[in-house]
Design a protein around this motif. Structure first.
Motif, PDB file in Angstrom:
ATOM      1  N   GLY A  58       1.777  10.113  -2.579  1.00  0.00           N
ATOM      2  CA  GLY A  58       0.975   8.901  -2.696  1.00  0.00           C
ATOM      3  C   GLY A  58       1.869   7.679  -2.547  1.00  0.00           C
ATOM      4  N   SER A  59       1.256   6.496  -2.520  1.00  0.00           N
ATOM      5  CA  SER A  59       2.075   5.309  -2.250  1.00  0.00           C
ATOM      6  C   SER A  59       2.964   4.922  -3.430  1.00  0.00           C
ATOM      7  CB  SER A  59       1.209   4.145  -1.807  1.00  0.00           C
ATOM      8  OG  SER A  59       0.252   3.848  -2.777  1.00  0.00           O
ATOM      9  N   LEU A  60       2.542   5.243  -4.670  1.00  0.00           N
ATOM     10  CA  LEU A  60       3.420   4.968  -5.818  1.00  0.00           C
ATOM     11  C   LEU A  60       4.653   5.877  -5.738  1.00  0.00           C
ATOM     12  CD1 LEU A  60       4.122   3.777  -8.622  1.00  0.00           C
ATOM     13  CD2 LEU A  60       2.739   5.613  -9.621  1.00  0.00           C
ATOM     14  N   MET A  61       4.410   7.139  -5.477  1.00  0.00           N
ATOM     15  CA  MET A  61       5.516   8.098  -5.337  1.00  0.00           C
ATOM     16  C   MET A  61       6.493   7.612  -4.266  1.00  0.00           C
ATOM     17  SD  MET A  61       6.564  11.084  -6.398  1.00  0.00           S
ATOM     18  CE  MET A  61       5.457  12.432  -6.731  1.00  0.00           C
ATOM     19  N   GLU A  62       5.926   7.179  -3.136  1.00  0.00           N
ATOM     20  CA  GLU A  62       6.753   6.728  -2.017  1.00  0.00           C
ATOM     21  C   GLU A  62       7.617   5.525  -2.432  1.00  0.00           C
ATOM     22  OE1 GLU A  62       4.463   5.217   1.251  1.00  0.00           O
ATOM     23  OE2 GLU A  62       6.157   5.334   2.639  1.00  0.00           O
ATOM     24  N   GLY A  77     -11.167   4.023   0.363  1.00  0.00           N
ATOM     25  CA  GLY A  77     -11.434   3.107   1.485  1.00  0.00           C
ATOM     26  C   GLY A  77     -11.560   3.856   2.805  1.00  0.00           C
ATOM     27  N   LYS A  78     -10.892   5.006   2.891  1.00  0.00           N
ATOM     28  CA  LYS A  78     -10.957   5.801   4.132  1.00  0.00           C
ATOM     29  C   LYS A  78     -12.016   6.902   4.027  1.00  0.00           C
ATOM     30  CE  LYS A  78      -6.181   4.898   5.518  1.00  0.00           C
ATOM     31  NZ  LYS A  78      -4.794   5.330   5.275  1.00  0.00           N
ATOM     32  N   GLY A  79     -12.885   6.762   3.019  1.00  0.00           N
ATOM     33  CA  GLY A  79     -14.039   7.672   2.933  1.00  0.00           C
ATOM     34  C   GLY A  79     -13.786   9.004   2.257  1.00  0.00           C
ATOM     35  N   ALA A  80     -12.634   9.127   1.564  1.00  0.00           N
ATOM     36  CA  ALA A  80     -12.354  10.414   0.897  1.00  0.00           C
ATOM     37  C   ALA A  80     -13.105  10.516  -0.429  1.00  0.00           C
ATOM     38  CB  ALA A  80     -10.853  10.534   0.656  1.00  0.00           C
ATOM     39  N   LYS A  81     -13.251  11.750  -0.927  1.00  0.00           N
ATOM     40  CA  LYS A  81     -13.758  11.998  -2.283  1.00  0.00           C
ATOM     41  C   LYS A  81     -12.511  12.285  -3.107  1.00  0.00           C
ATOM     42  CE  LYS A  81     -17.768  14.121  -0.187  1.00  0.00           C
ATOM     43  NZ  LYS A  81     -18.519  15.347   0.069  1.00  0.00           N
ATOM     44  N   VAL A  82     -12.236  11.427  -4.072  1.00  0.00           N
ATOM     45  CA  VAL A  82     -10.951  11.516  -4.794  1.00  0.00           C
ATOM     46  C   VAL A  82     -11.120  12.265  -6.118  1.00  0.00           C
ATOM     47  CG1 VAL A  82      -9.105  10.169  -5.883  1.00  0.00           C
ATOM     48  CG2 VAL A  82     -10.097   9.415  -3.705  1.00  0.00           C
ATOM     49  N   THR A 129      -3.123   4.010  -4.266  1.00  0.00           N
ATOM     50  CA  THR A 129      -3.388   5.287  -3.585  1.00  0.00           C
ATOM     51  C   THR A 129      -4.874   5.641  -3.666  1.00  0.00           C
ATOM     52  OG1 THR A 129      -1.165   6.119  -3.944  1.00  0.00           O
ATOM     53  CG2 THR A 129      -2.888   7.780  -3.676  1.00  0.00           C
ATOM     54  N   ILE A 130      -5.460   5.474  -4.856  1.00  0.00           N
ATOM     55  CA  ILE A 130      -6.880   5.816  -5.019  1.00  0.00           C
ATOM     56  C   ILE A 130      -7.728   4.964  -4.070  1.00  0.00           C
ATOM     57  CG2 ILE A 130      -8.832   5.862  -6.641  1.00  0.00           C
ATOM     58  CD1 ILE A 130      -6.716   6.173  -8.925  1.00  0.00           C
ATOM     59  N   GLN A 131      -7.424   3.659  -4.055  1.00  0.00           N
ATOM     60  CA  GLN A 131      -8.240   2.757  -3.227  1.00  0.00           C
ATOM     61  C   GLN A 131      -8.021   2.979  -1.729  1.00  0.00           C
ATOM     62  OE1 GLN A 131      -6.986  -0.670  -5.426  1.00  0.00           O
ATOM     63  NE2 GLN A 131      -9.003  -0.935  -6.373  1.00  0.00           N
ATOM     64  N   VAL A 165      -2.599  15.102  -2.714  1.00  0.00           N
ATOM     65  CA  VAL A 165      -1.712  13.934  -2.758  1.00  0.00           C
ATOM     66  C   VAL A 165      -1.036  13.917  -4.125  1.00  0.00           C
ATOM     67  CG1 VAL A 165      -1.604  11.407  -2.770  1.00  0.00           C
ATOM     68  CG2 VAL A 165      -3.169  12.567  -1.200  1.00  0.00           C
ATOM     69  N   ASN A 166       0.288  13.887  -4.132  1.00  0.00           N
ATOM     70  CA  ASN A 166       0.982  13.763  -5.415  1.00  0.00           C
ATOM     71  C   ASN A 166       1.464  12.325  -5.583  1.00  0.00           C
ATOM     72  OD1 ASN A 166       2.350  13.957  -7.772  1.00  0.00           O
ATOM     73  ND2 ASN A 166       3.544  15.769  -7.209  1.00  0.00           N
ATOM     74  N   ASP A 167       0.884  11.636  -6.566  1.00  0.00           N
ATOM     75  CA  ASP A 167       1.290  10.254  -6.846  1.00  0.00           C
ATOM     76  C   ASP A 167       1.886  10.152  -8.248  1.00  0.00           C
ATOM     77  OD1 ASP A 167       1.543   7.804  -5.614  1.00  0.00           O
ATOM     78  OD2 ASP A 167      -0.314   6.990  -6.443  1.00  0.00           O
TER      79      ASP A 167
END
Ligand SMILES: Nc1ncnc2c1ncn2[C@@H]1O[C@H](COP(=O)(O)OP(=O)(O)OP(=O)(O)O)[C@@H](O)[C@H]1O
Ligand SMILES: O=C(O)[C@H](O)COP(=O)(O)O
Length: 401
Positions: A173-177, A53-58, A47-49, A146-148
């Motif tokens: 997030g993708s882990l949650m999903e 990768g899409k230019g966000a500030k995490v 999720t972080i990557q 984002v909740n992961d």
């Protein structure tokens, strides 16, 4: 209802945006403060990557331990920031607080693709109280959420539930999903036959999950300390084994329910017994009808393992929660290890094998078979609540797809 996920957000939705990401970095540390298992940190990387990768500030947030609303130097997230920097291959900006001026100014200085980690949210009592003002402060540095943190999704806290009222969109997030896909999928739309293996120490902590699984599964295999309550309820003498005398009637009614529903409920037929609880105990393998007075059952025996293997052989989905014995002591780990091996052999044959968090994950990792399972959950309490059919507040609060 399916939830909106990070996969639904494009680079144009995310580029330059400040994203508050709740992760579960509640990882075990040794006495020297070193992380002994970084699974939960690694699990948050996709999720972080994806976001960076899409230019966000995490902006990452997490709890760590149970500091009871006070700053506790031993529960700072500093070791996590260090490990995360190594795994991401980029410096993670560590904040010393989770709200306030320092956080605001560090976030203001972030460039696209950078990652910051806020300090332990449980240093504030308002976190666990799900205090709206605190949630608002947490949310104030971000544009979206984002909740992961699947491992914490059963908690309605400010950083898991409260912030969703102030940030939009709020997505999984993708882990949650992935966790929801496997665990919910396994009980809601399983490939059958569906078997559940439930172990662990006490019936009382697994009543909810056993009751729900009796509605859903075709086979229910029981191991661990809880079996002695079931055996005693059948009138069998169990020596000094762990028994919850106030749960004998419940054990009887669960067996009756299984029969009524046509669920094959399997109890071990033999056990490893010990003359005391410890690595230096004398042991024997006996049938469950022959446990002598003064001895206690601490693992399932080889006949039971064989019966369980046969029962699992044709299953298309297997969910496992709770060890078969006191796996922390080698002498009593064989039953748990044999079940881990059995599941690892079923996965390549097309069976979906799911390890539902907690001690069973530790057991599977101990024997080096974690990568041989279809899914290993990062949530202990959360996976149990999901298997009990409960709604997780951290998930319920997210936007619908
Ligand atoms: N026969 C037994 N007698 C006593 N304790 C047992 C026995 N079999 C297993 N245990 C203990 O049960 C414990 C795990 O029980 P628990 O109910 O916490 O399981 P879990 O669901 O895997 O864990 P979690 O609570 O983390 O989800 C282990 O520490 C193990 O040693
Ligand atoms: O380790 C866990 O199960 C989660 O991080 C939740 O922690 P908690 O039980 O302290 O809320």
């Amino acid at each position: 209802m399916p939830k909106k996920t990070v996969a639904n957000l494009s680079a144009s939705d995310l580029s330059g945006k400040r994203v508050l990401v709740r992760a579960d970095f509640n990882v075990p540390l040794d006495d020297a403060g070193n992380i002994t298992d970084d699974t939960r940190i690694r699990a948050a990387l996709p999720t972080i990557q994806d976001l960076t990768g899409k230019g966000a500030k995490v902006i990452l947030s997490s709890h760590f331990g149970r500091p009871k609303g006070q700053v506790n130097e031993k529960m700072r997230l500093t070791p996590v920031a260090k490990r995360l920097s190594e795994l991401l291959g980029q410096e993670v900006i560590k904040c010393d607080d989770c709200i306030g001026d320092e956080v605001a100014s560090k976030v203001q200085g972030m460039e696209n693709g950078q990652v910051a980690l806020l300090e332990n949210v449980r240093f504030y009592a308002e976190e666990e109280k799900n205090d709206p003002e605190f949630a608002k402060k947490l949310a104030s540095v971000a544009d979206l959420y984002v909740n992961d943190a699947f491992g914490t999704a059963h908690r309605a806290h400010a950083s898991t539930e409260g912030v969703t009222h102030y940030l939009s969109p709020s997505v999984a997030g993708s882990l949650m999903e992935k966790e929801l896909q496997y665990l919910k999928g396994a009980i809601e739309e399983p490939q059958r036959p569906l078997a559940a293996i439930i172990g662990g120490s006490k019936v009382s902590s697994k009543i909810g999950v056993i009751e729900t699984l009796l509605e859903k599964c075709d086979k229910l295999l029981l191991g661990g300390g809880m079996i002695f309550t079931f055996l005693k309820a059948r009138g069998i003498s169990v020596g000094n084994s762990l028994v919850e005398d106030d749960k004998l009637e419940l054990a009887k009614s669960l067996e009756a329910k299984a029969k009524e529903r046509g669920v094959a409920m399997l109890l071990p037929t033999d056990v490893v017994i010990a003359d005391k609880f410890g690595a230096d105990a004398n042991t024997q393998i006996v049938s469950v009808e022959n446990i002598p007075d003064g001895w206690m059952g601490l693992d399932i025996g080889p006949d039971s393992v064989k019966t369980f293997q046969d029962a699992l052989a044709d299953c298309k989905t297997v969910i496992w929660n709770g060890p078969m014995g006191v796996f922390e002591i080698d002498k009593f780990a064989k039953g748990t290890e044999a079940i881990a091996h059995t599941l690892s052999e079923l996965t390549p044959k097309g069976t979906t094998t799911i390890i539902g968090g907690g001690d069973s994950v530790a057991a599977v990792e101990k024997v080096g078979l974690a990568d041989k399972m279809s899914h290993i959950s990062t949530g202990g309490g959360a996976s149990l609540e999901l298997l009990e059919g409960k709604e997780l507040p951290g998930v319920a609060a997210l936007d619908e797809a």
